[in-house]
Design a protein around this motif. Structure first.
Motif, PDB file in Angstrom:
ATOM      1  N   GLN A  86      26.159  61.100  53.656  1.00  0.00           N
ATOM      2  CA  GLN A  86      25.370  62.008  52.835  1.00  0.00           C
ATOM      3  C   GLN A  86      26.216  62.625  51.723  1.00  0.00           C
ATOM      4  N   LEU A 112      20.722  68.339  52.165  1.00  0.00           N
ATOM      5  CA  LEU A 112      21.437  67.594  51.129  1.00  0.00           C
ATOM      6  C   LEU A 112      21.175  68.198  49.753  1.00  0.00           C
ATOM      7  N   VAL A 166      17.980  58.678  51.747  1.00  0.00           N
ATOM      8  CA  VAL A 166      19.016  58.478  52.770  1.00  0.00           C
ATOM      9  C   VAL A 166      18.348  58.129  54.098  1.00  0.00           C
TER      10      VAL A 166
END
Length: 311
Positions: A86, A112, A166
């Motif tokens: 990440q 994130l 992601v």
């Protein structure tokens, strides 16, 4: 090789020349929830024509949406900090400067996006109602609760300087459509950053349907750099990065080399057995499938992909 009568067609390109990589185990949980009855694993198939790996059969999209909506907010984000992959995604989002507007497709709890510099407009799409509420609490503007909303967003004038996805593309029936929908929202010069398991990883190709990444019932589609190159050309994008990486290890760091050596020894034995015998179909996979095929972090079996839209 003659295809069996019940062999499916590729859900991306329609090819019938799919390679059967073996059965996937049935699942008793989905996104952190215990299922009332086991969910059939199906089989792992690989299409040589379009380089897409795929679980078949799968449920209807609506069934998965219901399961995701009920997912708890702590399934995919253990710990208080970002994983290594990440952090790498964030680096790529910022590689061309601080973007004015970022979309995280599958933003989960917004962790994130919260690491981006002040002044960045943070937007997300998240199926889990509980996780979306946490993302909103971190200042994320949650635009929708399903990926199909991307197509509707593309009819509006807003465009994004950077888009992240992601551990997302493996969750959809048609990854090529998801990629196209995200690409349509990119501003000129924008970057689309994906990370996912790579179907091209040798360990996965050797273990087939028994590999750990395919055991999650949420995972339906599997891509790699070859698939990404085809799709970049189709969509008029540039594939700027295709980088393999090891998922944050479930092993202690000192255990990884020893586990790799055990796998390699078993793999060498399997290769010799195949060369010398050639009498037992699938022997190679049977010899390796029991060794660490269910543990993330042992091999560089993930890929970071960065697509760029020309200015």
């Amino acid at each position: 090789m003659t295809a069996p009568a019940d062999q499916p067609t590729c859900r991306q390109c329609g090819s019938t020349a799919l390679q059967d990589w073996g059965a996937i185990s049935d699942a008793t949980t989905f996104a952190g929830q215990t299922l009332p009855q086991p969910l059939a694993g199906g089989r792992l198939w690989f299409c040589a024509a379009c380089a897409l790996g795929q679980r078949q059969p799968v449920l209807a999209a609506e069934a998965y949406e219901r399961l995701y909506a009920a997912a708890p907010p702590d399934v995919w984000q253990p710990g208080a900090t970002l994983r290594g992959d990440q952090r790498r995604v964030v680096e790529q989002l910022l590689a061309n400067g601080v973007p004015a507007r970022v979309l995280d497709v599958g933003c989960y709890d917004g962790r994130l996006l919260a690491t981006l510099p002040p002044g960045t407009e943070r937007c997300g799409i998240e199926a889990s109602a509980a996780a979306a509420a946490q993302a909103a609490g971190r200042g994320v503007r949650v635009l929708a609760d399903r990926f199909s909303a991307l197509r509707e967003l593309a009819t509006q004038p807003v465009r994004f300087d950077a888009i992240a996805a992601v551990d997302v593309i493996e969750h959809v029936h048609e990854p090529h459509r998801l990629l196209a929908d995200m690409a349509a929202l990119l501003a000129p010069g924008g970057r689309l950053v994906l990370s996912t398991g790579s179907i091209e990883a040798e360990a996965w190709q050797r273990c087939g349907g028994t590999y750990w990444y395919g055991a999650f019932p949420e995972h339906l589609s599997y891509i790699g750099p070859a698939w990404a190159r085809q799709q970049a050309e189709r969509l008029g994008l540039r594939l700027a990065v295709a980088e393999s990486f090891r998922y944050d290890a479930a092993f202690a760091a000192d255990d990884v080399p020893a586990a790799e050596q055990r796998f390699e020894r078993r793999l060498r034995r399997a290769r010799w057995a195949r060369r010398l015998g050639r009498v037992a179909p699938g022997l190679e996979r049977r010899l390796v499938r029991r060794l660490a095929c269910g543990v993330p972090g042992l091999f560089a079996d993930h890929v970071l992909l960065v697509f760029e839209r020309p200015r």
